[in-house]
Design an enzyme around this catalytic site. Sequence first.
Site, PDB file in Angstrom:
ATOM      1  N   TYR A  36      32.811  46.170  47.050  1.00  0.00           N
ATOM      2  CA  TYR A  36      31.806  46.205  48.124  1.00  0.00           C
ATOM      3  C   TYR A  36      31.358  44.805  48.490  1.00  0.00           C
ATOM      4  CZ  TYR A  36      27.860  45.424  44.888  1.00  0.00           C
ATOM      5  OH  TYR A  36      26.977  44.884  43.997  1.00  0.00           O
ATOM      6  N   ARG A  55      35.238  36.727  50.478  1.00  0.00           N
ATOM      7  CA  ARG A  55      35.120  37.265  49.121  1.00  0.00           C
ATOM      8  C   ARG A  55      35.637  38.699  49.050  1.00  0.00           C
ATOM      9  NH1 ARG A  55      29.423  37.241  46.256  1.00  0.00           N
ATOM     10  NH2 ARG A  55      29.091  38.914  47.754  1.00  0.00           N
ATOM     11  N   ARG A 103      43.827  63.231  41.015  1.00  0.00           N
ATOM     12  CA  ARG A 103      43.306  62.422  39.923  1.00  0.00           C
ATOM     13  C   ARG A 103      44.411  61.979  38.974  1.00  0.00           C
ATOM     14  NH1 ARG A 103      41.801  61.619  35.018  1.00  0.00           N
ATOM     15  NH2 ARG A 103      39.805  60.626  34.549  1.00  0.00           N
ATOM     16  N   LYS A 151      33.972  41.905  42.930  1.00  0.00           N
ATOM     17  CA  LYS A 151      32.742  42.640  43.269  1.00  0.00           C
ATOM     18  C   LYS A 151      33.030  44.146  43.337  1.00  0.00           C
ATOM     19  CE  LYS A 151      28.802  42.167  46.412  1.00  0.00           C
ATOM     20  NZ  LYS A 151      27.758  42.111  45.386  1.00  0.00           N
ATOM     21  N   GLU A 183      24.531  35.462  34.446  1.00  0.00           N
ATOM     22  CA  GLU A 183      23.884  35.603  35.759  1.00  0.00           C
ATOM     23  C   GLU A 183      22.838  36.689  35.661  1.00  0.00           C
ATOM     24  OE1 GLU A 183      26.845  36.904  38.666  1.00  0.00           O
ATOM     25  OE2 GLU A 183      27.841  38.128  37.149  1.00  0.00           O
ATOM     26  N   LEU A 208      29.939  36.523  39.197  1.00  0.00           N
ATOM     27  CA  LEU A 208      30.366  36.701  40.578  1.00  0.00           C
ATOM     28  C   LEU A 208      30.092  35.395  41.324  1.00  0.00           C
ATOM     29  CD1 LEU A 208      31.377  38.878  42.657  1.00  0.00           C
ATOM     30  CD2 LEU A 208      28.999  38.974  43.406  1.00  0.00           C
TER      31      LEU A 208
HETATM   32  N1  PMP Z   1      26.019  38.214  40.794  1.00  0.00           N
HETATM   33  C1  PMP Z   1      26.032  39.552  40.828  1.00  0.00           C
HETATM   34  C2  PMP Z   1      26.408  40.295  39.591  1.00  0.00           C
HETATM   35  C3  PMP Z   1      25.695  40.232  42.011  1.00  0.00           C
HETATM   36  O1  PMP Z   1      25.723  41.577  42.041  1.00  0.00           O
HETATM   37  C4  PMP Z   1      25.311  39.495  43.149  1.00  0.00           C
HETATM   38  C5  PMP Z   1      24.866  40.186  44.412  1.00  0.00           C
HETATM   39  N2  PMP Z   1      25.890  40.875  45.040  1.00  0.00           N
HETATM   40  C6  PMP Z   1      25.316  38.091  43.063  1.00  0.00           C
HETATM   41  C7  PMP Z   1      25.677  37.489  41.870  1.00  0.00           C
HETATM   42  C8  PMP Z   1      24.939  37.252  44.249  1.00  0.00           C
HETATM   43  O2  PMP Z   1      25.944  37.239  45.207  1.00  0.00           O
HETATM   44  P1  PMP Z   1      25.614  37.008  46.731  1.00  0.00           P
HETATM   45  O3  PMP Z   1      24.879  35.709  46.822  1.00  0.00           O
HETATM   46  O4  PMP Z   1      26.924  36.943  47.397  1.00  0.00           O
HETATM   47  O5  PMP Z   1      24.781  38.160  47.165  1.00  0.00           O
END
Ligand code: PMP
Length: 288
Positions: A36, A55, A103, A151, A183, A208
């Site tokens: 997503y 991304r 499945r 993601k 993070e 991410l």
């Molecule tokens: N890390 C994670 C695990 C996230 O879910 C997100 C938000 N999608 C981010 C970092 C931040 O990414 P972005 O700045 O692209 O929203």
Amino acid sequence: MGLIMRTVYVNGEYVSEEDAKVSIFDRGFLFADGVYEVTSVLDGKLVDFPGHCARLRRSLGELAMGLPMSDEDLLAIHRRLVVENKLQEGLIYLQVTRGVAERDFLFPPEETPRTLVLFTQAKPLIQSALAARGQKVVTVEDLRWSRCDIKTVQLLYPSMAKMEAKSKGADDAWLVRDGAVTEGSSNNAYIVLEDGAIVTRDLSNVILSGITRRAVLKCARTLQMKVVERAFSVEEALAAVEAFTTSASGFVTPVVEIDGQKIGDGMPGPTAKHLREVYIAEMRKAAI
Ligand code: PMP
């Protein structure tokens, strides 16, 4: 799920949210086999859309999942949802899964049509109560899989981490792997050291690559701030003068407490406040 029904996009159609349907055999539902993106909308315009598209393509590529649609097509869908829903400020979620198939653990044939869903969420992003007061975070062990650079829609652990934070009276969780912060549960994490250096985890498979992270670090470097991309421990974070997070939904949001301990004077710090203002101004200028 308010009183006003949104118009959403499902596999080529714009329909009312109550009429939007996805199969029970969708691989997103059965295997979390999907990715997503979340793009913020300011003044009815998309923030850093090319970044989110890039991304998305990378996430799809890492999962060998083609999407036979151009970035222009995706932009047109985003824009139509903004118009149909009169969205001035908020978020647009794009969810794509490998599609519908019997499945089976093995991926279905590549020609299986992807499931593509987009929906909007109207919400104030600039006038954020959390940004004004600063968030309290608690540290939680990072038990996610080792491909956090993709993601995926596999958001159960971040959801659990946020619930744990909430049960402890905090706003969010910072995830910790081998003693170092990776993070936030849905954002990138930063600390500011005594000498003004901004420290955030370097890019790898354990975090991410935030689209907001990239833009904010660019702002920081333009402002001649020192940026260091490396791992930092919880102890180092507790001793920091400031902390903050970045994400498409939160922009730059100060962190004022970690594990019940005040960071700096326990108020949103000047670096985070400044970066938030500069980031918002830059993004408003560049939004499309
Ligand atoms: N890390 C994670 C695990 C996230 O879910 C997100 C938000 N999608 C981010 C970092 C931040 O990414 P972005 O700045 O692209 O929203």
